[in-house]
Design an enzyme around this catalytic site. Sequence first.
Site, PDB file in Angstrom:
ATOM      1  CG  HIS A 203      -0.331   0.555   2.668  1.00 28.82           C
ATOM      2  ND1 HIS A 203       0.529  -1.017   3.782  1.00 28.82           N
ATOM      3  CD2 HIS A 203      -0.081   1.344   3.646  1.00 28.82           C
ATOM      4  CE1 HIS A 203       1.417   0.093   4.760  1.00 28.82           C
ATOM      5  NE2 HIS A 203       0.782   1.337   4.447  1.00 28.82           N
TER       6      HIS A 203
HETATM    7  N1  UDP Z   1      -3.481  -5.378   8.951  1.00 29.45           N
HETATM    8  C1  UDP Z   1      -4.814  -6.173   9.184  1.00 29.45           C
HETATM    9  N2  UDP Z   1      -5.170  -5.809   8.051  1.00 29.45           N
HETATM   10  C2  UDP Z   1      -5.263  -5.698   6.996  1.00 29.45           C
HETATM   11  C3  UDP Z   1      -3.587  -5.804   6.767  1.00 29.45           C
HETATM   12  C4  UDP Z   1      -2.707  -4.928   8.120  1.00 29.45           C
HETATM   13  O1  UDP Z   1      -5.497  -5.620  10.685  1.00 29.45           O
HETATM   14  O2  UDP Z   1      -5.913  -6.431   6.014  1.00 29.45           O
HETATM   15  C5  UDP Z   1      -2.885  -4.861  10.505  1.00 29.45           C
HETATM   16  C6  UDP Z   1      -1.458  -5.396  10.126  1.00 29.45           C
HETATM   17  O3  UDP Z   1      -1.390  -6.319  11.046  1.00 29.45           O
HETATM   18  C7  UDP Z   1      -0.730  -4.263  11.157  1.00 29.45           C
HETATM   19  C8  UDP Z   1      -1.190  -3.116  10.294  1.00 29.45           C
HETATM   20  O4  UDP Z   1      -2.395  -3.486  10.216  1.00 29.45           O
HETATM   21  O5  UDP Z   1       0.014  -4.296  12.192  1.00 29.45           O
HETATM   22  C9  UDP Z   1      -0.135  -3.348   9.592  1.00 29.45           C
HETATM   23  O6  UDP Z   1      -0.548  -1.282   8.878  1.00 29.45           O
HETATM   24  P1  UDP Z   1      -0.578  -0.691   7.903  1.00 29.45           P
HETATM   25  O7  UDP Z   1       0.367  -2.183   6.655  1.00 29.45           O
HETATM   26  O8  UDP Z   1      -0.817  -0.394   6.931  1.00 29.45           O
HETATM   27  O9  UDP Z   1       0.584   0.763   7.578  1.00 29.45           O
HETATM   28  P2  UDP Z   1       2.408   0.312   8.166  1.00 29.45           P
HETATM   29  O10 UDP Z   1       2.829  -0.595   9.545  1.00 29.45           O
HETATM   30  O11 UDP Z   1       2.888   0.047   7.051  1.00 29.45           O
HETATM   31  O12 UDP Z   1       2.283   1.803   8.835  1.00 29.45           O
END
Ligand code: UDP
Length: 384
Positions: A203
């Site tokens: 994403h």
């Molecule tokens: N996550 C979730 N459902 C999904 C994809 C990710 O609950 O379909 C959770 C995952 O466990 C993690 C968090 O969302 O803790 C990660 O979010 P994201 O990848 O959007 O953000 P980033 O960590 O890259 O800032």
Amino acid sequence: MSEPLIIAGTRPELIKMAPIASSLRRLRVSFKFLYTGQHYDHELSRTFISELGLPEPDFDLGIKAGRSATLTGEVVIRTAEAIRELDPALALVQGDTNTALAATIAALKEKVSIGHVESGLRSYDWRMPEEHNRRMIDHVSGYLFAPTDRALLNLFEEKAPGSKHVTGNTVIDATIHNMPRAEFISKIPQKLRFKEYVLATAHRAENVDDPDVLRSFVEVFQDLPLPVVFPAHPRTVNRLRGIGLLQNLASHRNIQLLPPVGYFDFLILMKRSSLILTDSGGVQEEATSPPIRKRVVVMRNSTERPEAVEWGFAKLAGTRKQEIVKCAVEMLEADAKLPSTSPFGDGSSGEVIGRIVAEIVESTRKSSLTLLPPQFPIISASED
Ligand code: UDP
């Protein structure tokens, strides 16, 4: 005595703030919770809030995800209003989102001290909006909660002035605490088309907004030796539609395209996977957690979480198809045991941060200037 204010807007912020909220409750420190609504799906984020045991927000700003600058501006204005109403002892922000940056600006301008959870991470990749945000937040926060020694070192190297603490990352607490419930509650296994699979997420703007990179991800998914389960972020779905690849992906026999799933379902998807392919930050950390312990191919050119690579959990594969597939095959064939502990903590980070917050609240007197820790420069308040 005024209360601390927990501020969150996206799913990683909710997941990573929940252990701090629980710790404050255990320590009997009352707090307020402000939810900006930056998350793309209000219903889904409500599911997150209840799954994670967070309280109903005291403020739900309902701000729709939109263009970065507009969203940031709106969150600054509305959060500043809430801060004026509450007069909190401390504003707690998490990570590197636009919500975290905007809330930081709001708190700073209202002369409320800021605690930055997950401080000191650096990708040194200026194409990432998250890198802009985390650097700005770190340099104006009074309290810096660094998850690892490396993150602490980054803060010292940059001479970030706030009071620094190494706390671990609360994401590990969240996985340890929630996995048993997820095993009990999640129905996702019944929806899966494959028994053995690679879990994929993507994403990041610098990836999915680039048609060449997005196309190479789709080709990777089609070429892997195992089928792929892909809960796709709405931004990614839109971009796939834009380049005419959504249908192709959705109808591929070795790919299961899912909408974003709730946290419990995602924990189970990680736990049951053979390998994870991701450009997410949080997922790189979660994969190292004892209840999950999975290898991760990081589909990016840089990572602000090098500890996962150093400990043997992750490989930085870049964004080109051949490299990603090569890394994935190597990792699927690897038989060396992964470490039994995580570089990001042992599950007690919420407790550690909660105790520090309790001390800050305790020592807070009413005067706004005394809210700043002693080594923090006092900012002129002349604009008032
Ligand atoms: N996550 C979730 N459902 C999904 C994809 C990710 O609950 O379909 C959770 C995952 O466990 C993690 C968090 O969302 O803790 C990660 O979010 P994201 O990848 O959007 O953000 P980033 O960590 O890259 O800032």
